[in-house]
Design a protein around this motif. Structure first.
Motif, PDB file in Angstrom:
ATOM      1  N   GLN A  89       0.952  -1.300   0.120  1.00 48.88           N
ATOM      2  CA  GLN A  89       0.113  -0.093   0.240  1.00 48.88           C
ATOM      3  C   GLN A  89       0.803   1.414   0.010  1.00 48.88           C
ATOM      4  O   GLN A  89       0.748   1.802   0.026  1.00 48.88           O
ATOM      5  CB  GLN A  89      -0.578   0.178   0.702  1.00 48.88           C
ATOM      6  CG  GLN A  89      -1.992   1.008   1.633  1.00 48.88           C
ATOM      7  CD  GLN A  89      -2.363   1.245   2.668  1.00 48.88           C
ATOM      8  OE1 GLN A  89      -2.707   0.343   3.417  1.00 48.88           O
ATOM      9  NE2 GLN A  89      -3.389   2.122   2.719  1.00 48.88           N
ATOM     10  N   TRP A  90       1.964   1.161   0.819  1.00 51.00           N
ATOM     11  CA  TRP A  90       2.950   2.260   0.884  1.00 51.00           C
ATOM     12  C   TRP A  90       3.288   2.691  -0.013  1.00 51.00           C
ATOM     13  O   TRP A  90       3.556   3.433  -1.752  1.00 51.00           O
ATOM     14  CB  TRP A  90       3.861   2.313   2.420  1.00 51.00           C
ATOM     15  CG  TRP A  90       3.631   2.431   3.034  1.00 51.00           C
ATOM     16  CD1 TRP A  90       2.424   2.966   3.825  1.00 51.00           C
ATOM     17  CD2 TRP A  90       4.121   2.068   4.618  1.00 51.00           C
ATOM     18  NE1 TRP A  90       2.284   2.844   5.019  1.00 51.00           N
ATOM     19  CE2 TRP A  90       3.296   2.447   5.605  1.00 51.00           C
ATOM     20  CE3 TRP A  90       5.681   1.587   4.595  1.00 51.00           C
ATOM     21  CZ2 TRP A  90       3.843   2.188   6.794  1.00 51.00           C
ATOM     22  CZ3 TRP A  90       6.120   1.646   6.205  1.00 51.00           C
ATOM     23  CH2 TRP A  90       5.116   1.600   7.305  1.00 51.00           C
ATOM     24  N   MET A  91       3.844   1.651  -1.368  1.00 56.60           N
ATOM     25  CA  MET A  91       4.420   2.071  -2.546  1.00 56.60           C
ATOM     26  C   MET A  91       3.620   2.436  -3.163  1.00 56.60           C
ATOM     27  O   MET A  91       3.914   3.272  -4.518  1.00 56.60           O
ATOM     28  CB  MET A  91       5.190   0.223  -2.609  1.00 56.60           C
ATOM     29  CG  MET A  91       6.177   0.184  -2.352  1.00 56.60           C
ATOM     30  SD  MET A  91       7.572   1.093  -2.567  1.00 56.60           S
ATOM     31  CE  MET A  91       7.842   0.383  -4.220  1.00 56.60           C
ATOM     32  N   ARG A  92       2.330   2.071  -3.584  1.00 60.95           N
ATOM     33  CA  ARG A  92       1.440   2.782  -4.306  1.00 60.95           C
ATOM     34  C   ARG A  92       1.459   3.944  -3.944  1.00 60.95           C
ATOM     35  O   ARG A  92       1.032   4.905  -5.100  1.00 60.95           O
ATOM     36  CB  ARG A  92       0.085   1.693  -4.594  1.00 60.95           C
ATOM     37  CG  ARG A  92       0.164   0.099  -4.976  1.00 60.95           C
ATOM     38  CD  ARG A  92      -1.527  -0.666  -5.293  1.00 60.95           C
ATOM     39  NE  ARG A  92      -1.972  -1.012  -4.081  1.00 60.95           N
ATOM     40  CZ  ARG A  92      -2.020  -1.835  -2.705  1.00 60.95           C
ATOM     41  NH1 ARG A  92      -0.901  -2.281  -3.236  1.00 60.95           N
ATOM     42  NH2 ARG A  92      -2.289  -1.421  -1.733  1.00 60.95           N
ATOM     43  N   THR A  93       1.383   3.709  -3.118  1.00 57.88           N
ATOM     44  CA  THR A  93       1.125   5.540  -2.373  1.00 57.88           C
ATOM     45  C   THR A  93       2.309   6.450  -2.944  1.00 57.88           C
ATOM     46  O   THR A  93       2.026   7.535  -3.232  1.00 57.88           O
ATOM     47  CB  THR A  93       0.776   5.770  -1.295  1.00 57.88           C
ATOM     48  OG1 THR A  93      -1.041   4.900  -0.405  1.00 57.88           O
ATOM     49  CG2 THR A  93       0.411   7.753  -0.356  1.00 57.88           C
ATOM     50  N   MET A  94       2.931   5.928  -2.352  1.00 54.53           N
ATOM     51  CA  MET A  94       4.316   6.429  -3.111  1.00 54.53           C
ATOM     52  C   MET A  94       4.907   6.978  -4.299  1.00 54.53           C
ATOM     53  O   MET A  94       5.182   7.772  -4.895  1.00 54.53           O
ATOM     54  CB  MET A  94       5.653   6.284  -1.717  1.00 54.53           C
ATOM     55  CG  MET A  94       5.439   6.361  -0.673  1.00 54.53           C
ATOM     56  SD  MET A  94       6.552   5.100   0.740  1.00 54.53           S
ATOM     57  CE  MET A  94       8.037   6.829   0.656  1.00 54.53           C
ATOM     58  N   LEU A  95       4.709   5.988  -5.403  1.00 52.65           N
ATOM     59  CA  LEU A  95       4.646   6.197  -6.291  1.00 52.65           C
ATOM     60  C   LEU A  95       3.107   6.907  -7.363  1.00 52.65           C
ATOM     61  O   LEU A  95       4.200   7.898  -7.902  1.00 52.65           O
ATOM     62  CB  LEU A  95       4.945   4.858  -7.147  1.00 52.65           C
ATOM     63  CG  LEU A  95       6.086   3.384  -6.680  1.00 52.65           C
ATOM     64  CD1 LEU A  95       5.816   1.902  -7.494  1.00 52.65           C
ATOM     65  CD2 LEU A  95       6.997   4.633  -7.688  1.00 52.65           C
ATOM     66  N   SER A  96       2.355   6.667  -6.758  1.00 56.37           N
ATOM     67  CA  SER A  96       0.899   7.709  -6.633  1.00 56.37           C
ATOM     68  C   SER A  96       1.219   8.669  -7.356  1.00 56.37           C
ATOM     69  O   SER A  96       0.687   9.534  -7.789  1.00 56.37           O
ATOM     70  CB  SER A  96      -0.035   7.098  -7.394  1.00 56.37           C
ATOM     71  OG  SER A  96      -0.226   6.445  -5.740  1.00 56.37           O
ATOM     72  N   THR A  97       1.010   9.602  -6.184  1.00 58.50           N
ATOM     73  CA  THR A  97       1.096  10.367  -5.194  1.00 58.50           C
ATOM     74  C   THR A  97       2.494  10.954  -4.942  1.00 58.50           C
ATOM     75  O   THR A  97       2.859  11.112  -3.710  1.00 58.50           O
ATOM     76  CB  THR A  97       0.489   9.927  -4.243  1.00 58.50           C
ATOM     77  OG1 THR A  97      -0.971   9.506  -4.342  1.00 58.50           O
ATOM     78  CG2 THR A  97      -0.431  11.621  -3.161  1.00 58.50           C
TER      79      THR A  97
END
Length: 189
Positions: A89-97
């Motif tokens: 979840q952190w990875m998805r957020t850090m990459l996208s936002t």
């Protein structure tokens, strides 16, 4: 229970997802892999504090504790299922936002008139030299590590190089403007 996301927490979870390990090994791998360019592990205590935080949040678990002769006790950690999912979840957020970050250099630029023009010019020239040296180091690292690592493990270095190149271009232009007197220090209206 959720825990605050940070680059170091992400690195710790990522490493224990690779293989269970103790804190000292985590710090070693971060440095060996040059991830200390993007994750601050200058103080070993920060790794232990992050591990404690992840343990309290239920994202890490103790796999075992052992002691070898004449060595301190070592605790080996592994991720929990919640830790694996939180990392993803952190990875998805850090990459996208894009995150709102507050680096020092733009703050220093915001208050540039605190210095006299010659002093500001000298400091900016020093920054140019530092950026050029760092860019050269990064280029060598990319060539060297590119010989044995797939590109997917180097993308953060490629990104750093692009950002560094853009900053260097800007700072060189600022240094030129300061040298030529194109910045007006007389801001009184």
């Amino acid at each position: 229970m959720s825990t605050r996301r940070s680059p170091l927490a992400m690195a710790v979870l990522s490493l224990v997802c690779e293989a269970p390990m103790h804190a000292y090994r985590m710090q070693q791998l971060i440095k060996e892999r040059h991830k200390d360019d993007v994750v601050n592990v200058a103080q070993r205590n920060s790794v232990y504090q992050t591990i404690d935080r992840l343990l309290r949040a239920g994202l890490l678990a103790v796999r075992e504790t052992s002691r070898e002769e004449n060595r301190p006790e070592r605790t080996v950690y592994e991720p929990t299922d919640a830790g694996r999912e939180t990392l993803r979840q952190w990875m998805r957020t850090m990459l996208s936002t894009p995150a709102r970050e507050f680096p020092e250099f733009p703050a220093a630029l915001a208050f540039l008139p605190v210095l006299v023009p010659d002093e500001a010019g000298a400091a900016v020239e020093e920054r140019v030299a530092s950026l050029e040296a760092r860019l050269s180091e990064l280029d060598c690292e990319l060539v060297e590590t590119g010989r044995f690592l797939p590109r997917v493990f180097l993308v953060e270095s490629e990104y750093q190089r692009a950002v560094l190149t853009a900053e260097l271009d800007y700072v060189r232009g600022l240094a030129d403007d300061l040298r030529a007197g194109r910045l007006n220090w007389d801001y009184r209206l």
